[in-house]
Each structure stands twice: as structure tokens, then as C-alpha cells.
Design an enzyme around this catalytic site. Sequence first.
Site, PDB file in Angstrom:
ATOM      1  N   ARG A   1       0.856  -1.186   0.000  1.00  0.00           N
ATOM      2  CA  ARG A   1       0.000   0.000   0.000  1.00  0.00           C
ATOM      3  C   ARG A   1       0.886   1.227   0.000  1.00  0.00           C
ATOM      4  O   ARG A   1       1.645   1.454   0.946  1.00  0.00           O
ATOM      5  CB  ARG A   1      -0.936   0.014   1.211  1.00  0.00           C
ATOM      6  CG  ARG A   1      -1.809   1.247   1.219  1.00  0.00           C
ATOM      7  CD  ARG A   1      -2.575   1.486   2.491  1.00  0.00           C
ATOM      8  NE  ARG A   1      -3.167   2.825   2.445  1.00  0.00           N
ATOM      9  CZ  ARG A   1      -3.303   3.630   3.490  1.00  0.00           C
ATOM     10  NH1 ARG A   1      -2.932   3.215   4.698  1.00  0.00           N
ATOM     11  NH2 ARG A   1      -3.809   4.839   3.342  1.00  0.00           N
TER      12      ARG A   1
ATOM     13  N   HIS B   1      -2.964  10.925   0.292  1.00  0.00           N
ATOM     14  CA  HIS B   1      -2.356  10.762   1.611  1.00  0.00           C
ATOM     15  C   HIS B   1      -1.747  12.092   2.031  1.00  0.00           C
ATOM     16  O   HIS B   1      -0.555  12.204   2.305  1.00  0.00           O
ATOM     17  CB  HIS B   1      -1.305   9.645   1.611  1.00  0.00           C
ATOM     18  CG  HIS B   1      -1.086   9.048   2.985  1.00  0.00           C
ATOM     19  ND1 HIS B   1      -1.234   7.710   3.263  1.00  0.00           N
ATOM     20  CD2 HIS B   1      -0.735   9.635   4.153  1.00  0.00           C
ATOM     21  CE1 HIS B   1      -0.969   7.491   4.547  1.00  0.00           C
ATOM     22  NE2 HIS B   1      -0.664   8.641   5.100  1.00  0.00           N
TER      23      HIS B   1
ATOM     24  N   GLU C   1      -7.465   8.790   6.023  1.00  0.00           N
ATOM     25  CA  GLU C   1      -7.699   9.434   7.315  1.00  0.00           C
ATOM     26  C   GLU C   1      -8.288  10.842   7.211  1.00  0.00           C
ATOM     27  O   GLU C   1      -7.649  11.840   7.590  1.00  0.00           O
ATOM     28  CB  GLU C   1      -6.415   9.455   8.130  1.00  0.00           C
ATOM     29  CG  GLU C   1      -5.866   8.073   8.363  1.00  0.00           C
ATOM     30  CD  GLU C   1      -4.840   8.021   9.475  1.00  0.00           C
ATOM     31  OE1 GLU C   1      -4.482   9.075  10.009  1.00  0.00           O
ATOM     32  OE2 GLU C   1      -4.419   6.914   9.817  1.00  0.00           O
TER      33      GLU C   1
ATOM     34  N   ASN D   1      -7.268   2.072   9.865  1.00  0.00           N
ATOM     35  CA  ASN D   1      -5.943   2.408  10.406  1.00  0.00           C
ATOM     36  C   ASN D   1      -6.080   2.438  11.929  1.00  0.00           C
ATOM     37  O   ASN D   1      -6.767   3.308  12.460  1.00  0.00           O
ATOM     38  CB  ASN D   1      -5.475   3.773   9.899  1.00  0.00           C
ATOM     39  CG  ASN D   1      -5.164   3.781   8.421  1.00  0.00           C
ATOM     40  OD1 ASN D   1      -5.236   2.746   7.767  1.00  0.00           O
ATOM     41  ND2 ASN D   1      -4.817   4.948   7.889  1.00  0.00           N
TER      42      ASN D   1
ATOM     43  N   TYR E   1      -4.088   2.249  15.716  1.00  0.00           N
ATOM     44  CA  TYR E   1      -2.823   2.328  16.457  1.00  0.00           C
ATOM     45  C   TYR E   1      -2.991   2.148  17.947  1.00  0.00           C
ATOM     46  O   TYR E   1      -2.143   1.559  18.618  1.00  0.00           O
ATOM     47  CB  TYR E   1      -2.127   3.664  16.172  1.00  0.00           C
ATOM     48  CG  TYR E   1      -1.597   3.729  14.772  1.00  0.00           C
ATOM     49  CD1 TYR E   1      -2.360   4.242  13.727  1.00  0.00           C
ATOM     50  CD2 TYR E   1      -0.341   3.199  14.468  1.00  0.00           C
ATOM     51  CE1 TYR E   1      -1.883   4.259  12.426  1.00  0.00           C
ATOM     52  CE2 TYR E   1       0.146   3.217  13.173  1.00  0.00           C
ATOM     53  CZ  TYR E   1      -0.636   3.744  12.160  1.00  0.00           C
ATOM     54  OH  TYR E   1      -0.164   3.752  10.871  1.00  0.00           O
TER      55      TYR E   1
ATOM     56  N   GLU F   1      -3.432   0.132   8.120  1.00  0.00           N
ATOM     57  CA  GLU F   1      -2.253   0.609   8.861  1.00  0.00           C
ATOM     58  C   GLU F   1      -2.315   0.101  10.296  1.00  0.00           C
ATOM     59  O   GLU F   1      -3.383   0.155  10.916  1.00  0.00           O
ATOM     60  CB  GLU F   1      -2.182   2.143   8.924  1.00  0.00           C
ATOM     61  CG  GLU F   1      -1.752   2.823   7.678  1.00  0.00           C
ATOM     62  CD  GLU F   1      -1.686   4.328   7.846  1.00  0.00           C
ATOM     63  OE1 GLU F   1      -1.412   4.807   8.973  1.00  0.00           O
ATOM     64  OE2 GLU F   1      -1.950   5.039   6.856  1.00  0.00           O
TER      65      GLU F   1
HETATM   66  C1  GCO Z   1      -1.489   8.256   9.939  1.00  0.00           C
HETATM   67  C2  GCO Z   1      -0.872   8.266   8.652  1.00  0.00           C
HETATM   68  C3  GCO Z   1       0.544   7.766   8.606  1.00  0.00           C
HETATM   69  C4  GCO Z   1       1.335   7.919   9.895  1.00  0.00           C
HETATM   70  C5  GCO Z   1       1.171   6.706  10.786  1.00  0.00           C
HETATM   71  C6  GCO Z   1       1.892   6.894  12.110  1.00  0.00           C
HETATM   72  O1  GCO Z   1      -2.210   7.294  10.207  1.00  0.00           O
HETATM   73  O2  GCO Z   1      -1.303   9.217  10.673  1.00  0.00           O
HETATM   74  O3  GCO Z   1      -1.642   7.494   7.740  1.00  0.00           O
HETATM   75  O4  GCO Z   1       1.035   8.596   7.607  1.00  0.00           O
HETATM   76  O5  GCO Z   1       2.693   8.066   9.609  1.00  0.00           O
HETATM   77  O6  GCO Z   1      -0.174   6.529  11.072  1.00  0.00           O
HETATM   78  O7  GCO Z   1       1.405   8.034  12.753  1.00  0.00           O
END
Ligand code: GCO
Length: 456
Positions: free
Chosen positions: A83, A126, A171, A299, A301, A358
Amino acid sequence: MPALAPSGRADFPDGFVFGVATAAFQIEGALDEDGRVPSIWDTFAARPGTIERGETGKTACDHYHRYADDVALMAALGVDAYRFSLAWPRILPEPGRPNPAGIAFYDRLLDELLAAGITPWATLYHWDLPESLEAAGGWPARETAYRFAEYAALAADRFGDRIGHWLTVNEPFVSSMVGYASGVHAPGRVDPAAAVRAAHHLMLGHGLAMRELRARHPDAQVGLALSLTPVEAFEGRAEFTDAVRRVDGMCNRLFLDPLLRGSYPGDVVADLAHVSDLAHVADGDLALVGAPVDFLGVNYYHPTVVTGGFWPGSAEAATSGSGRPRCEMGWEVDPDGLTRLLRRLHEDYDSPTIYVTENGSAWPDTVTETPDGGRRVADPERTAYLQTHLQACRDAIAAGVDLRGYFAWSLLDNFEWAFGYRMRFGLVHVDFGTQVRTVKDSGRWYAALLGAGARP
Ligand code: GCO
């Protein structure tokens, strides 16, 4: 229950896609080369105080020149898919003026990927909006959504014979709220009403771009990537219940509801009333935004633990910790948060097919010399993060979620926006002084999982 680590592809459904992810501005460099024009991130990073240590995307990972070696790295990891993002400022510097040299770069990249048997997944946007379009109003201006659709049509015409998987926008929450409300990201504006308009126009742009892609390539798989996070009250305290609703509304439902339910959530509209009356939402918009996607990119985290109110239209939620370990970004590590999130999408939204587009973590890395003169990066925390979040994917699948793939963020250490190069997310270490790449232990584990030991 402590998540165990999966051991191989057999732990996932047949055809489960394993990939890695990057983004143009974060890895390519070559900002002034071959007809590329400045993006909002070029302009923003040039402003003193915006990026740590005054770093810029000028060189980044020099991927523009080293793409063939980086594709070889992906092949050594054994990934099925890659990706990446197409750079609007390279491909269509001005409306109506395609840039052959910029298009030729992606032709070369696609040739390398296809020759290596790696499936390209392309993100159209992006975050690197051409600065000229920001000067004309940026995402708060409706016209930008139509310029985006023109760019999508060009990309479909030029690359649609080789790209079968498209993400329109990456995002929209971060792009709109962090870019136009808190101002921590490009273009660095602090205007909540503009941020709310930007959020809508990014989603409108998604709908318009998807229509262009589908008109040209009906068999293409089209979706987008949302930054989603499970929101919880600090210590589970009832006093923060409304804060959870508000933050969940702004971060998640402001995008999930128009996309998957075709309407904005009433409570969020009420929260935003003193910031915006949504008069910019025109008849027919929500039918475009809510047109069925082929997949939803997630995405993920970290979870979000809230202790207080949420200023509608900004990205600033009052947050605290819950005692979980944190990665270098200060984000709490919570693999079960991914399972909870995926199950919510399945159970509450009857979500379409999902891909984790992500997932990753930043940790301080050290390169050491091995006895045979090679290099090694021992990154146990990143390896554990990868293992436990892949296990979380398995748990979601077992709970009935139609999850069909996972893209690790990121292939390479890269330009982490306002943090510059300090935050390292890569499965592959980049020495930004020499551009030497070193596959980290986490990358080697991923390669072993995929069944292709990472060749040095
Ligand atoms: C985001 C972006 C990425 C970042 C990654 C880490 O999710 O903010 O898609 O470009 O680099 O997530 O923060």
C-alpha cells in the site's frame, strides 16, 4: 487474555493479504524533481517551528530514486501487497495539466512491483494536497472535492490497467481536524468551522473519486482508510460518559455514519451546531459519500482514554492514560482495542469487508554490528506489537469479522509528519544519513510468518 503470536499463514483464512504500507510524502523525497509542484506539506514544513528539528520531506527515504531496491526489500519480506500513495503534486501539478515525468515514476514503480509479484494498493490522497489548491481554499472549499475527482480520473486512466485496489482518501479525520482545527498538521490552520467543512469535502471527494474509478474500471476494488480508535472513559468513570460520546462522535462516527449509514449522526450534528450548521452539505452529497465501498480500510494504532470535554471541530480531546504500556509516540499499546474496534464495525455497522490498512508502533532503534560484519536492529517491542495485533486480527476473525488483510505501518522508517524522522515505525531501519536500509528483527519475524525468510 494475553494474545499469543500467530505462527504462520495457516493461522489466517486462505487468501488473507499480508502487506506493508507507506505514503508518498513520507518516503519519496525528490520534492522538486521532474515537475512535481509543492504540496501543503512542503509549505507547512518550511514554516519555522512546525516540524521537529526543522526537518522536511526533501530527501526522506529517497524512495523516488531507490524504489527498485525497496521493492526488492518487500519481495525479501515475502509481502503479498504494497500500500503506497500516488502523489497528486507529481501527477497533476495543475488542473488539466498532467505531468508525464511524474506519471512515469509510478509506471516504473508499478513495473517493479508486478515483476516481483507484489500487488499494488494505491492511496490517491495521503495528505499532499497541491499548495495551489490550498491557496484556492483547500479542503474547506467544495471545489477541491471536484479537483480531487479529476485527479482520480486521471490516475484511473493512466494506472487502472495495473492497479486493482484503490483507497481514495487516507484518514479524513486527521487531514481535516489536525490540519484545519488544531493546526498541528498541514496546512496548519486553526478554524474549527473550516475543519468541519473540510471533513465533509474529503468524504465528498471520496464519493466523487469512487464514481470516477468505477466508471473506468468496474472490477476495481475501491475503499478508503479511516483512522479509528475505541474510546473509553478514564478509569471507567461515569462522569466521562458524555466525553466518550463526543470524542467517539468526532473521531469515528462523523466518518463511519455518512460512509456506512448515509447520514451524519444527530448527536454529532448537535455537538457541532455552534461551530457549523452544515449548510455546506448539499442535496445528493450523502448519496455519493454513502455509495457502497468494496472494503473499509481501518488504520488502528491505539485506544483513546478520555477525561474531559471535547472541543467540537478540533482534534484536541482531553485524554489520559490507563496504565497500559506506551510506544515512543505516547500511544497506549492495546491489541485487544483492535479486536474491539473490528467487532464494533461488524456488529454495529454491518461493515463491508475490512482490511487493516495501517497498524504499527514507534520505538527508539539502535543498529548494532553483527560478528560477521553485518547490521542488526533488535526491536522486541515492535515485534511484540506486531505479533499481538496480528493475533488480535485472528480473534476478530474468530468473532465473525470479515477481515481479509493486514498492512504493517510501515515498510520503512520515514517522515513522521510533525515529529520529523525521530519516530521510527519501519520494519526496515533507514539510516537517513547514508540511506542504508537494515531489516529489523520485527521485519524478519514478519517475513518468517509470511514464509519467506528475509534475505539479507
Ligand atoms: C497516519 C498516517 C501515517 C502515519 C502513521 C503513524 O495514520 O497518521 O496514515 O502517515 O505516519 O499513522 O502516525
